[in-house]
Scaffold this motif. Structure first.
Motif, short mmCIF file in Angstrom:
data_model
loop_
_atom_site.label_atom_id
_atom_site.label_comp_id
_atom_site.label_asym_id
_atom_site.label_seq_id
_atom_site.Cartn_x
_atom_site.Cartn_y
_atom_site.Cartn_z
N PRO A 109 6.28 15.29 -0.69
CA PRO A 109 5.80 13.93 -0.39
C PRO A 109 4.34 13.86 0.02
O PRO A 109 3.72 12.81 -0.10
CB PRO A 109 6.72 13.49 0.76
N LEU A 110 3.78 14.97 0.51
CA LEU A 110 2.36 14.98 0.87
C LEU A 110 1.47 15.00 -0.37
O LEU A 110 0.29 14.65 -0.29
CB LEU A 110 2.03 16.18 1.75
N MET A 111 2.03 15.44 -1.50
CA MET A 111 1.23 15.60 -2.71
C MET A 111 1.42 14.45 -3.70
O MET A 111 0.72 14.38 -4.70
CB MET A 111 1.59 16.93 -3.39
N LEU A 112 2.36 13.55 -3.42
CA LEU A 112 2.64 12.45 -4.33
C LEU A 112 2.04 11.16 -3.78
O LEU A 112 1.99 10.96 -2.57
CB LEU A 112 4.15 12.27 -4.51
N PRO A 113 1.59 10.27 -4.66
CA PRO A 113 1.10 8.97 -4.18
C PRO A 113 2.20 8.20 -3.46
O PRO A 113 3.37 8.24 -3.85
CB PRO A 113 0.67 8.26 -5.48
N GLY A 118 7.49 5.26 -2.77
CA GLY A 118 8.10 3.99 -2.39
C GLY A 118 8.98 3.43 -3.50
O GLY A 118 10.11 2.98 -3.23
N ILE A 119 8.50 3.44 -4.72
CA ILE A 119 9.28 2.92 -5.85
C ILE A 119 10.53 3.76 -6.06
O ILE A 119 11.64 3.23 -6.29
CB ILE A 119 8.42 2.89 -7.12
N VAL A 142 11.36 9.00 7.47
CA VAL A 142 11.79 10.39 7.65
C VAL A 142 11.31 11.24 6.47
O VAL A 142 10.87 12.39 6.64
CB VAL A 142 13.33 10.46 7.78
N VAL A 143 11.37 10.66 5.28
CA VAL A 143 10.92 11.38 4.09
C VAL A 143 9.44 11.73 4.18
O VAL A 143 9.01 12.83 3.80
CB VAL A 143 11.20 10.55 2.81
N ILE A 144 8.63 10.83 4.71
CA ILE A 144 7.19 11.08 4.75
C ILE A 144 6.75 11.86 5.98
O ILE A 144 5.64 12.41 6.01
CB ILE A 144 6.39 9.76 4.67
N THR A 145 7.59 11.92 7.02
CA THR A 145 7.24 12.70 8.21
C THR A 145 7.79 14.12 8.16
O THR A 145 7.23 15.02 8.79
CB THR A 145 7.74 12.02 9.49
N LEU A 146 8.88 14.32 7.43
CA LEU A 146 9.50 15.64 7.36
C LEU A 146 8.54 16.73 6.87
O LEU A 146 8.56 17.85 7.39
CB LEU A 146 10.75 15.58 6.48
N ASN A 205 1.47 4.17 8.05
CA ASN A 205 1.90 4.13 6.65
C ASN A 205 1.98 2.70 6.13
O ASN A 205 2.57 1.82 6.77
CB ASN A 205 3.25 4.81 6.50
N TYR A 206 1.41 2.49 4.98
CA TYR A 206 1.45 1.19 4.32
C TYR A 206 2.10 1.22 2.94
O TYR A 206 2.96 0.39 2.64
CB TYR A 206 0.04 0.60 4.22
N PRO A 207 1.70 2.15 2.04
CA PRO A 207 2.18 2.07 0.65
C PRO A 207 3.68 2.22 0.49
O PRO A 207 4.23 1.73 -0.50
CB PRO A 207 1.43 3.22 -0.04
N ILE A 208 4.35 2.87 1.44
CA ILE A 208 5.81 3.01 1.35
C ILE A 208 6.50 1.88 2.12
O ILE A 208 7.49 1.31 1.65
CB ILE A 208 6.26 4.39 1.87
#
Length: 266
Positions: A109-113, A118-119, A142-146, A205-208
């Motif tokens: 998730p750190l490497m993906l936009p 989000g989509i 949780v997905v973006i903080t893990l 976080n905004y985009p998600i």
């Protein structure tokens, strides 16, 4: 040191200084604008004022958005710390085939936009019939903080000598006591570092978050976007300054408890 080495060292110092100035200038401008009296973004301001900070107390929807963001960030960070630590221990202590691929998957998730994630999560939740905005926001965060926790704790565990736990057990400690007295103090800096960055990443976080917010459940970045659309005045700069202050305080606390140099090792 030769003349060429001195020249390269000076060049690197200059480039590093320019990079720091380039990155910090927008933050400095935001802070200065927030203390201006003008109703538009003007620098330098005609005079200094706290009117935009005073307006925060009466700003519609700000408090619920802050509460929602803090709740989501805190809870997602705690869940990420638990899951990330368990994954890190499992990957470092066992000879799992394809462990490198699993680690890459955890930090992907750190490497993906953010929009792509989000989509994908929106479609995934829709397939399972999950419609609740708050629960969706929590799972998405949780997905973006893990990844922050997994990457940091795996790095810390890779440097830890697990024979120290066996040594503690031979001295009479139970396995849980040995973990608590030997492993936890070693991992405390990693927990502090990863938890701090995970919390800040969730708060910012905004985009998600935009895919899972609704009229009743909005995080602070989504609410800030609404303010910009409704009335683009320096109130948004005052909110941004508060977020900058939050990040600064987190770094100060981390420096006091762990140390910047030690935090940078993970």
């Amino acid at each position: 040191m030769t003349a060429t080495e001195r020249l390269m060292s000076g060049l690197i110092t200059v480039l590093a200084g320019l990079a720091v100035i380039f990155m910090l200038t927008p933050l400095v401008v935001t802070v200065l604008v927030s203390f201006g009296s003008a109703s538009v973004f003007t620098l330098p301001p005609p005079e200094w004022s706290l009117r935009w900070y005073e307006r925060l107390a009466t700003l519609r929807g700000l408090v619920p958005a802050v509460v929602t963001s803090v709740q989501i960030a805190a809870l997602s960070t705690v869940i990420a710390l638990v899951l990330g630590t368990l994954c890190a221990i499992g990957l470092t202590r066992s000879s799992v085939r394809g462990s490198e691929a699993i680690i890459s998957f955890l930090i992907s998730p750190l490497m993906l936009p953010g929009l792509v994630i989000g989509i994908a999560l929106l479609q995934f939740f829709r397939e399972f019939g999950l419609r609740d905005a708050w629960i969706s926001l929590l799972l998405a965060h949780v997905v973006i903080t893990l990844p922050y926790v997994a990457r940091t704790v795996i790095g810390a565990l890779s440097l830890f000598d697990f024979t120290l736990i066996d040594a503690a057990r031979t001295l009479g400690h139970s396995y849980p006591a040995a973990i608590r007295k030997v492993l936890v103090p070693v991992l405390a800096p990693a927990f502090m570092t990863s938890g701090m960055f995970a919390f800040l990443a969730s708060m910012d976080n905004y985009p998600i978050s935009i895919f899972f917010s609704d009229a009743w459940t909005k995080t602070l970045p989504i609410q800030m976007l609404q303010y910009v659309e409704e009335r683009p005045d320096p109130t948004i700069a005052a909110i941004s300054t508060c977020l900058i202050l939050l990040a600064t305080l987190a770094m100060i606390v981390g420096d006091r408890l762990v140390g910047i140099r030690r935090m940078a090792q993970f």
